[in-house]
Design a protein around this motif. Structure first.
Motif, PDB file in Angstrom:
ATOM      1  N   GLY A   1       0.814  -1.213   0.000  1.00 49.19           N
ATOM      2  CA  GLY A   1       0.000   0.000   0.000  1.00 49.19           C
ATOM      3  C   GLY A   1       0.846   1.260   0.000  1.00 49.19           C
ATOM      4  N   GLY A   2       0.211   2.365   0.349  1.00 47.18           N
ATOM      5  CA  GLY A   2       0.923   3.640   0.421  1.00 47.18           C
ATOM      6  C   GLY A   2       1.368   4.184  -0.916  1.00 47.18           C
ATOM      7  N   GLY A   3       0.768   3.719  -2.024  1.00 48.05           N
ATOM      8  CA  GLY A   3       1.147   4.192  -3.351  1.00 48.05           C
ATOM      9  C   GLY A   3       2.302   3.428  -3.977  1.00 48.05           C
ATOM     10  N   CYS A   4       2.879   2.464  -3.249  1.00 44.78           N
ATOM     11  CA  CYS A   4       4.041   1.739  -3.771  1.00 44.78           C
ATOM     12  C   CYS A   4       3.671   0.807  -4.921  1.00 44.78           C
ATOM     13  CB  CYS A   4       4.721   0.966  -2.647  1.00 44.78           C
ATOM     14  SG  CYS A   4       5.571   2.031  -1.455  1.00 44.78           S
ATOM     15  N   THR A   5       2.519   0.159  -4.857  1.00 45.04           N
ATOM     16  CA  THR A   5       2.105  -0.715  -5.964  1.00 45.04           C
ATOM     17  C   THR A   5       1.895   0.084  -7.236  1.00 45.04           C
ATOM     18  OG1 THR A   5       1.122  -2.409  -4.546  1.00 45.04           O
ATOM     19  CG2 THR A   5       0.233  -2.216  -6.761  1.00 45.04           C
ATOM     20  N   GLU A   6       1.271   1.260  -7.144  1.00 41.61           N
ATOM     21  CA  GLU A   6       1.020   2.093  -8.321  1.00 41.61           C
ATOM     22  C   GLU A   6       2.334   2.576  -8.943  1.00 41.61           C
ATOM     23  OE1 GLU A   6      -0.449   2.279  -5.466  1.00 41.61           O
ATOM     24  OE2 GLU A   6      -2.630   2.413  -5.693  1.00 41.61           O
ATOM     25  N   ALA A   7       3.261   3.059  -8.097  1.00 36.83           N
ATOM     26  CA  ALA A   7       4.548   3.536  -8.607  1.00 36.83           C
ATOM     27  C   ALA A   7       5.342   2.384  -9.219  1.00 36.83           C
ATOM     28  CB  ALA A   7       5.340   4.190  -7.477  1.00 36.83           C
TER      29      ALA A   7
ATOM     30  N   CYS B   1       4.825   2.006   1.761  1.00 40.66           N
ATOM     31  CA  CYS B   1       4.370   0.748   2.362  1.00 40.66           C
ATOM     32  C   CYS B   1       5.194   0.360   3.577  1.00 40.66           C
ATOM     33  CB  CYS B   1       4.411  -0.374   1.331  1.00 40.66           C
ATOM     34  SG  CYS B   1       6.073  -0.850   0.818  1.00 40.66           S
ATOM     35  N   GLY B   2       6.327   1.046   3.809  1.00 39.75           N
ATOM     36  CA  GLY B   2       7.136   0.785   4.990  1.00 39.75           C
ATOM     37  C   GLY B   2       8.148  -0.333   4.854  1.00 39.75           C
ATOM     38  N   VAL B   3       8.362  -0.862   3.641  1.00 42.32           N
ATOM     39  CA  VAL B   3       9.308  -1.961   3.458  1.00 42.32           C
ATOM     40  C   VAL B   3      10.742  -1.459   3.400  1.00 42.32           C
ATOM     41  CG1 VAL B   3      10.092  -3.732   1.832  1.00 42.32           C
ATOM     42  CG2 VAL B   3       7.656  -3.535   2.384  1.00 42.32           C
TER      43      VAL B   3
ATOM     44  N   ALA C   1      12.437 -12.033   6.288  1.00 43.66           N
ATOM     45  CA  ALA C   1      11.119 -12.190   6.902  1.00 43.66           C
ATOM     46  C   ALA C   1      10.871 -11.184   8.018  1.00 43.66           C
ATOM     47  CB  ALA C   1      10.962 -13.610   7.449  1.00 43.66           C
ATOM     48  N   SER C   2      11.957 -10.605   8.559  1.00 42.89           N
ATOM     49  CA  SER C   2      11.800  -9.644   9.653  1.00 42.89           C
ATOM     50  C   SER C   2      11.289  -8.292   9.155  1.00 42.89           C
ATOM     51  CB  SER C   2      13.126  -9.454  10.396  1.00 42.89           C
ATOM     52  OG  SER C   2      14.098  -8.902   9.523  1.00 42.89           O
ATOM     53  N   VAL C   3      11.400  -8.048   7.848  1.00 39.51           N
ATOM     54  CA  VAL C   3      10.922  -6.784   7.262  1.00 39.51           C
ATOM     55  C   VAL C   3       9.480  -6.991   6.802  1.00 39.51           C
ATOM     56  CG1 VAL C   3      11.272  -5.061   5.485  1.00 39.51           C
ATOM     57  CG2 VAL C   3      13.254  -6.186   6.519  1.00 39.51           C
ATOM     58  N   GLN C   4       8.553  -6.371   7.492  1.00 42.02           N
ATOM     59  CA  GLN C   4       7.141  -6.511   7.190  1.00 42.02           C
ATOM     60  C   GLN C   4       6.557  -5.174   6.744  1.00 42.02           C
ATOM     61  OE1 GLN C   4       5.343  -9.313   7.123  1.00 42.02           O
ATOM     62  NE2 GLN C   4       7.089 -10.570   7.791  1.00 42.02           N
ATOM     63  N   PRO C   5       5.700  -5.184   5.713  1.00 41.34           N
ATOM     64  CA  PRO C   5       5.076  -3.928   5.272  1.00 41.34           C
ATOM     65  C   PRO C   5       4.171  -3.341   6.345  1.00 41.34           C
ATOM     66  CG  PRO C   5       4.081  -5.821   4.180  1.00 41.34           C
ATOM     67  CD  PRO C   5       5.263  -6.337   4.914  1.00 41.34           C
ATOM     68  N   ARG C   6       4.079  -2.026   6.358  1.00 39.13           N
ATOM     69  CA  ARG C   6       3.234  -1.332   7.322  1.00 39.13           C
ATOM     70  C   ARG C   6       1.866  -0.984   6.755  1.00 39.13           C
ATOM     71  NH1 ARG C   6       7.529   3.077   9.892  1.00 39.13           N
ATOM     72  NH2 ARG C   6       9.117   1.568  10.558  1.00 39.13           N
ATOM     73  N   VAL C   7       1.757  -0.994   5.425  1.00 37.83           N
ATOM     74  CA  VAL C   7       0.484  -0.673   4.752  1.00 37.83           C
ATOM     75  C   VAL C   7       0.250  -1.714   3.663  1.00 37.83           C
ATOM     76  CG1 VAL C   7      -0.874   1.064   3.534  1.00 37.83           C
ATOM     77  CG2 VAL C   7       0.897   1.790   5.140  1.00 37.83           C
ATOM     78  N   LEU C   8      -0.917  -2.334   3.670  1.00 40.85           N
ATOM     79  CA  LEU C   8      -1.285  -3.339   2.669  1.00 40.85           C
ATOM     80  C   LEU C   8      -2.645  -3.019   2.069  1.00 40.85           C
ATOM     81  CD1 LEU C   8      -0.249  -6.683   4.443  1.00 40.85           C
ATOM     82  CD2 LEU C   8       0.892  -5.611   2.492  1.00 40.85           C
TER      83      LEU C   8
END
Length: 569
Positions: free
Chosen positions: A412-418, A501-503, A531-538
């Motif tokens: 999320g957070g616009g990362c998929t669109e970009a 997305c916070g990744v 695996a320790s890096v988790q997205p903050r927005v989905l």
């Protein structure tokens, strides 16, 4: 006799997208919806010019029905987006902004509309094919053994609705409750071939903190007669037999049905009906019924009789609770008082208890066995916030249910669109010769339309910024970054630090450029498998994928309109 008025001819508009007034209305709608995007989106108050109810929201499912227009093209777009929202409950603003941007692009770039339609359709297929790949870099697989990603997905939906007016703690609390309620509706040990999901019944309590909201297995029914409810405290640990009526027990003749009723002289119909109701009461008492529930009204004399024999009486539960009551108790609703109640119509309640929420006293019905029915109590300070929160929680439940069919999400957070925009640019440039021959257009036309498509995707990401800042894209992973207005791009690593997305975290060697500006095409690098890096927005994978299709197909439909004919009578 009314006067006959000559019928006016229909109004025909040739090439509506060349009409300045129509284009201005489409642009205004895009600006209005774009300003609602994301956690910092601006709220809108909608009301008609003669007064009435005022709608305050930034949610597409609330705003679009409240916005009326006499322009057929706008109504067509509204209907398309609302149809998507009714089926998927999320990504309505994404679909609307992308659709309106795609409609604007051909005119701004001077492209032929038939070419734009063909290229848009091809690029849509490119996006869908990439998103459905297992190694898609903006796709996250959901693990149902852990609730972390489910809570992140729920929180992304809830925090994107500022009209709920939630603090960080409140948003996290409601997100956890939404996931808890969703999991309670999924049967654990179903022996049936077809698994049937349960129901979440939502009740609102005004005037209390959001943190007082809670989820309970079973059903909570609001009670007005608190005095007689106190006897339920002695029944909480015993399985109870119950009966459920869908017919009115008020003693009205209208409940008998249509037709002619013959009454002999001197017969008191009210007395006869009451006698019949009391016979019904004697029958259920004989069958050891302890909980008597009616969808409609129960005659006061029948209520008194039942309570005098230790039966708990609940009336006026409403049609909305009939199905959850049936699933919870196994009771079959009785639709008439003129036949003996069959044994199979009775249900069972595992236990009863009293719950108090502010001024509301509720009877808690628990299932005798496994059940997938639960009740969510939502609290908030006032009615406007509470209504928005209730809508958002229902949307969140739907989004979580979609993960059962497709256990994945998008960043999320616009990362998929970009990221999609960068991927489409790279893929299109590398395959431009083969594509233009198949589409029957020139290379220049194809590249112009491709740029417009990518700009439209990026405009959705840029719509998340409302505070005068800037939207950037990094030239490594093609994620969306937000730069505050008072920070220079060269010093971005010292500012917020994370992509939308916070990744990814900002670092000195990372390069950025502004969204919707030309940059050298590149193939976006995939994220690390840490695996320790988790997205903050989905975002919901299923909802966004359908929203992408709806946006492009609706835009192509509008671009293909040659005439608009309106009956003005």
């Amino acid at each position: 006799m009314s006067r006959l008025v000559k019928k006016s001819p229909s109004l025909c508009t040739d090439l509506p997208l060349d009409n300045t007034d129509i284009c201005n209305k489409l642009r205004l709608l895009k600006q209005l919806l774009g300003s609602c995007c994301g956690p910092t989106g601006r709220l809108k108050q909608v009301h008609n010019n003669i007064g009435g109810h005022v709608v305050t929201s930034s949610t597409s499912s609330v705003l679009l029905p409240a916005i009326s227009s006499s322009q057929p093209l706008i109504n067509l777009i509204k209907s398309s987006i609302l149809n998507h929202v009714s089926r998927f409950s999320d990504c309505g603003l994404f679909a609307a902004i992308l659709c309106l941007s795609l409609i604007e692009e051909p005119k701004q770039s001077g492209l032929r509309r038939n070419v734009a339609i063909r290229v848009n359709k091809h690029l849509l297929g490119l996006c869908i094919s990439y998103l459905q790949q297992e190694d898609c870099a903006c796709k996250v697989m959901l693990d149902f053994c852990s609730s972390q990603n489910l809570i992140t997905l729920a929180r992304s939906v809830i925090s994107s609705k500022p009209a709920c007016v939630l603090t960080e703690a409140g948003a996290f609390h409601i997100s956890k409750l939404a996931v808890q309620a969703f999991l309670l509706t999924v049967p654990c040990n179903s022996q049936r071939e077809t698994v049937r999901l349960g129901r979440i019944v939502t009740l609102s309590v005004e005037g209390h903190s959001v943190l007082n909201s809670a989820v309970f297995p079973g059903l909570l029914l609001e009670m007005s007669d608190v005095f007689h409810l106190k006897m339920a405290e002695n029944l909480h640990s015993n399985p109870l037999r119950m009966v459920l009526f869908s017919a009115s027990l008020a003693g009205d003749l209208s409940e008998i049905g249509d037709g002619i009723i013959e009454v002999h002289p001197g017969v008191n119909t009210d007395s006869q009906i009451l006698d019949q109701l009391l016979e019904l009461g004697k029958h259920v008492v004989k069958d050891e019924v302890k909980l008597f529930v009616c969808q409609k009204v129960i005659h006061p004399v029948l209520q008194q009789y039942l309570r005098s024999h230790g039966v708990i009486v609940i009336e006026r539960v409403g049609i909305a609770l009939m199905e959850p009551l049936t699933q919870l108790t196994g009771a079959q609703p009785v639709a008439t008082v003129h036949t003996t109640i069959p044994a199979r119509a009775y249900g069972t309640v595992g236990g009863l208890s009293i719950k108090q929420f502010g001024s509301k006293t509720m009877l808690h019905l628990q299932a005798a066995g496994e059940s997938s029915i639960c009740t969510m109590i939502l609290c908030h300070r006032n009615d406007t916030m509470l209504n928005e929160l209730k809508v958002v929680c229902q949307q969140t439940e739907h989004v979580l249910r979609l993960t059962l069919r497709e256990p994945s999400a998008l960043l999320g957070g616009g990362c998929t669109e970009a990221h999609l925009a960068a991927y489409v640019r790279c893929k299109s440039v590398n395959e431009v010769r083969e594509t233009v021959s198949a589409l029957g257009c020139s290379q220049t036309e194809y590249l112009l339309c491709m740029e417009g498509f990518c700009r439209s995707l990026e405009s959705v990401a840029a719509a998340l910024q409302h505070d005068g800042g800037h939207s950037l894209i990094d030239l490594t992973h093609a994620h969306h970054w937000t730069l505050p207005a008072d920070v220079m791009k060269e010093h971005m690593e010292d500012s917020s630090g994370f992509c939308g997305c916070g990744v990814f975290k900002s670092c000195p060697n990372r390069k950025w450029t502004h969204l919707n500006t030309k940059y050298q095409q590149f193939s976006p690098a995939p994220a690390s498998k840490d695996a320790s890096v988790q997205p903050r927005v989905l975002d919901s994978f299923t909802a966004k994928l359908n929203a992408l299709q709806v946006a492009v197909e609706t835009a192509n439909l509008v671009l293909d309109v040659r005439y608009v004919i309106q009956d003005t009578n």
